[in-house]
Write a protein that holds these residues in place. Structure first.
Motif, mmCIF file in Angstrom:
data_model
loop_
_atom_site.group_PDB
_atom_site.id
_atom_site.type_symbol
_atom_site.label_atom_id
_atom_site.label_comp_id
_atom_site.label_asym_id
_atom_site.label_seq_id
_atom_site.Cartn_x
_atom_site.Cartn_y
_atom_site.Cartn_z
ATOM 1 N N ARG A 17 0.839 -1.192 0.000
ATOM 2 C CA ARG A 17 0.000 0.000 0.000
ATOM 3 C C ARG A 17 0.876 1.245 0.000
ATOM 4 N N GLN A 18 0.287 2.325 -0.486
ATOM 5 C CA GLN A 18 1.018 3.577 -0.558
ATOM 6 C C GLN A 18 0.064 4.723 -0.297
ATOM 7 N N ALA A 19 0.344 5.476 0.750
ATOM 8 C CA ALA A 19 -0.414 6.681 1.066
ATOM 9 C C ALA A 19 0.293 7.877 0.445
ATOM 10 N N PRO A 20 -0.418 8.975 0.204
ATOM 11 C CA PRO A 20 0.200 10.155 -0.414
ATOM 12 C C PRO A 20 1.425 10.618 0.370
ATOM 13 N N ALA B 6 -5.030 4.250 1.891
ATOM 14 C CA ALA B 6 -3.926 4.191 0.927
ATOM 15 C C ALA B 6 -4.440 3.592 -0.380
ATOM 16 N N VAL B 7 -3.606 3.647 -1.381
ATOM 17 C CA VAL B 7 -3.833 2.844 -2.585
ATOM 18 C C VAL B 7 -3.183 1.485 -2.333
ATOM 19 N N GLY C 165 -3.631 -0.788 -8.830
ATOM 20 C CA GLY C 165 -3.975 -0.275 -7.514
ATOM 21 C C GLY C 165 -5.456 -0.018 -7.344
ATOM 22 N N THR C 166 -5.919 -0.085 -6.093
ATOM 23 C CA THR C 166 -7.301 0.235 -5.752
ATOM 24 C C THR C 166 -7.288 1.071 -4.471
ATOM 25 N N GLN C 167 -8.092 2.124 -4.467
ATOM 26 C CA GLN C 167 -8.079 3.070 -3.343
ATOM 27 C C GLN C 167 -8.924 2.537 -2.189
#
Length: 125
Positions: free
Chosen positions: A38-41, A92-93, A118-120
Protein backbone atom coordinates in the motif's frame (compact mmCIF):
# COMPACT_ATOMS: atom_id res chain seq x y z
CA UNK A 1 4.40 -11.78 -18.26
CA UNK A 2 1.49 -11.55 -15.86
CA UNK A 3 -1.33 -9.05 -15.66
CA UNK A 4 -2.91 -8.14 -12.32
CA UNK A 5 -6.18 -6.31 -11.71
CA UNK A 6 -7.23 -5.26 -8.22
CA UNK A 7 -10.78 -4.60 -7.11
CA UNK A 8 -12.81 -4.17 -3.94
CA UNK A 9 -11.52 -0.86 -2.67
CA UNK A 10 -13.81 1.90 -1.45
CA UNK A 11 -14.83 4.15 1.41
CA UNK A 12 -15.52 2.57 4.80
CA UNK A 13 -15.90 3.81 8.35
CA UNK A 14 -13.33 3.01 10.99
CA UNK A 15 -13.93 -0.44 12.40
CA UNK A 16 -15.41 -1.68 9.15
CA UNK A 17 -14.22 -4.32 6.71
CA UNK A 18 -13.32 -4.63 3.06
CA UNK A 19 -12.11 -7.51 0.92
CA UNK A 20 -9.72 -6.76 -1.90
CA UNK A 21 -9.32 -9.11 -4.84
CA UNK A 22 -6.52 -9.39 -7.35
CA UNK A 23 -7.25 -11.30 -10.55
CA UNK A 24 -4.22 -12.59 -12.44
CA UNK A 25 -3.77 -13.62 -16.05
CA UNK A 26 -0.82 -14.57 -18.23
CA UNK A 27 2.07 -16.34 -16.51
CA UNK A 28 1.10 -19.34 -14.39
CA UNK A 29 -0.43 -17.74 -11.33
CA UNK A 30 -0.31 -20.87 -9.23
CA UNK A 31 3.50 -20.92 -9.34
CA UNK A 32 3.92 -17.34 -8.10
CA UNK A 33 4.19 -15.99 -4.59
CA UNK A 34 1.94 -12.95 -4.25
CA UNK A 35 2.06 -9.82 -2.16
CA UNK A 36 -0.10 -6.86 -1.17
CA UNK A 37 1.44 -3.44 -0.69
CA UNK A 38 0.00 0.00 0.00
CA UNK A 39 1.02 3.58 -0.56
CA UNK A 40 -0.41 6.68 1.07
CA UNK A 41 0.20 10.16 -0.41
CA UNK A 42 3.72 11.39 0.26
CA UNK A 43 4.93 8.05 1.57
CA UNK A 44 6.86 5.11 0.17
CA UNK A 45 5.14 1.93 -0.87
CA UNK A 46 4.99 -0.39 2.11
CA UNK A 47 4.53 -4.11 2.54
CA UNK A 48 1.20 -5.38 3.86
CA UNK A 49 1.08 -9.16 3.36
CA UNK A 50 2.48 -11.98 1.24
CA UNK A 51 1.59 -15.58 0.47
CA UNK A 52 3.50 -18.45 -1.12
CA UNK A 53 2.25 -20.31 -4.19
CA UNK A 54 0.61 -23.02 -2.10
CA UNK A 55 -0.87 -20.68 0.47
CA UNK A 56 0.97 -22.50 3.25
CA UNK A 57 3.33 -19.63 4.03
CA UNK A 58 1.99 -16.19 4.83
CA UNK A 59 3.59 -13.11 6.31
CA UNK A 60 2.12 -9.84 7.57
CA UNK A 61 3.36 -6.40 8.45
CA UNK A 62 3.14 -5.77 12.18
CA UNK A 63 0.72 -2.92 11.56
CA UNK A 64 -1.94 -5.25 10.10
CA UNK A 65 -1.26 -8.49 11.93
CA UNK A 66 -4.44 -9.83 13.53
CA UNK A 67 -6.66 -7.56 11.41
CA UNK A 68 -5.83 -8.50 7.81
CA UNK A 69 -5.78 -11.92 6.19
CA UNK A 70 -4.27 -12.90 2.84
CA UNK A 71 -5.48 -15.93 0.91
CA UNK A 72 -5.52 -17.28 -2.61
CA UNK A 73 -7.61 -19.45 -4.89
CA UNK A 74 -5.36 -20.90 -7.57
CA UNK A 75 -8.33 -22.36 -9.44
CA UNK A 76 -9.65 -18.81 -9.88
CA UNK A 77 -6.24 -17.17 -10.37
CA UNK A 78 -7.13 -14.76 -7.59
CA UNK A 79 -5.51 -13.54 -4.38
CA UNK A 80 -7.51 -11.84 -1.65
CA UNK A 81 -6.87 -9.45 1.20
CA UNK A 82 -9.55 -9.48 3.89
CA UNK A 83 -9.27 -6.30 5.95
CA UNK A 84 -11.09 -6.08 9.26
CA UNK A 85 -11.12 -3.49 12.05
CA UNK A 86 -9.98 -0.86 9.59
CA UNK A 87 -8.34 2.30 10.89
CA UNK A 88 -7.95 5.74 9.26
CA UNK A 89 -4.21 5.04 8.98
CA UNK A 90 -5.01 2.14 6.65
CA UNK A 91 -6.07 4.69 4.03
CA UNK A 92 -3.93 4.19 0.93
CA UNK A 93 -3.83 2.84 -2.58
CA UNK A 94 -3.47 -0.92 -2.31
CA UNK A 95 -1.48 -2.86 -4.90
CA UNK A 96 -1.06 -6.55 -5.52
CA UNK A 97 2.20 -7.88 -6.90
CA UNK A 98 3.49 -11.16 -8.29
CA UNK A 99 6.90 -12.66 -7.60
CA UNK A 100 8.87 -14.85 -10.00
CA UNK A 101 9.45 -17.35 -7.22
CA UNK A 102 6.70 -19.51 -5.82
CA UNK A 103 8.11 -19.78 -2.35
CA UNK A 104 9.58 -16.34 -1.75
CA UNK A 105 7.56 -14.51 0.87
CA UNK A 106 9.37 -11.21 0.69
CA UNK A 107 8.53 -7.73 1.93
CA UNK A 108 10.66 -5.78 -0.57
CA UNK A 109 8.69 -4.10 -3.40
CA UNK A 110 11.62 -4.15 -5.82
CA UNK A 111 11.67 -7.96 -5.72
CA UNK A 112 8.24 -8.16 -7.32
CA UNK A 113 8.37 -7.66 -11.10
CA UNK A 114 4.61 -7.57 -11.75
CA UNK A 115 2.14 -5.04 -10.34
CA UNK A 116 -1.50 -4.15 -10.64
CA UNK A 117 -2.82 -0.63 -11.11
CA UNK A 118 -3.98 -0.28 -7.51
CA UNK A 119 -7.30 0.23 -5.75
CA UNK A 120 -8.08 3.07 -3.34
CA UNK A 121 -9.07 2.29 0.23
CA UNK A 122 -10.31 5.19 2.34
CA UNK A 123 -11.17 4.76 6.02
CA UNK A 124 -13.08 7.60 7.63
CA UNK A 125 -12.90 8.34 11.35
Amino acid sequence: QVQLVESGGGLVQAGGSLRLSCAASGRTFSSSAMGWFRQAPGTEREFVAAISWSGKNVYYADSVKGRFSISRDNAKNTVYLQMNSLKPEDTAVYYCAAHNSGVAVTTTPSEYPYWGQGTQVTVSS
